[in-house]
Design a protein around this motif. Structure first.
Motif: not given
Length: 117
Positions: A35-39
């Motif tokens: 989730l973090f990596s997807r923004g």
């Protein structure tokens, strides 16, 4: 549920710490890291989806499913807070400051101090 009778609101602080610790980890091994990596936009979208699912279960009157969707909603809210750099204590302080104030009065006060909604 695990059957743990010691479950209380401190679980939210532990959840936040776990969520925050996933920042920068491998998205292939951690849903939170993914989730973090997807923004921010994707995190916010997931929060919205969970909110809708909670509303649906509330309208159906299914307490168990509403509890489950509420847990999902809180988790995704914690991810959004961590993404934004908001610590739970900041939110708790706002809630504490509002404690004992009429919701109508509090909302009116926010309109005048921030031009808010």
């Amino acid at each position: 549920m695990s059957g743990d009778d010691t479950a209380d609101s401190t679980v939210l602080d532990r959840l936040y710490e776990t969520v925050d610790s996933r920042r920068g980890q491998d998205p292939a091994t951690s849903y939170t890291a993914k989730l973090f990596s997807r923004g921010t936009a994707k995190i916010a979208q997931k929060l919205g989806e969970e909110a809708v699912e909670a509303v649906i279960e509330a309208m159906r009157g299914d307490k168990r499913k509403l509890s489950e969707e509420s847990a999902d909603l809180l988790y995704h809210l914690m991810v959004l807070w961590a993404d934004a750099g908001i610590k739970p204590a900041e939110v708790y302080a706002i809630l504490a400051a509002r404690e004992g104030i009429s919701g109508i009065a509090e909302k009116e006060q926010r309109k005048h101090t921030s031009g808010g909604n």
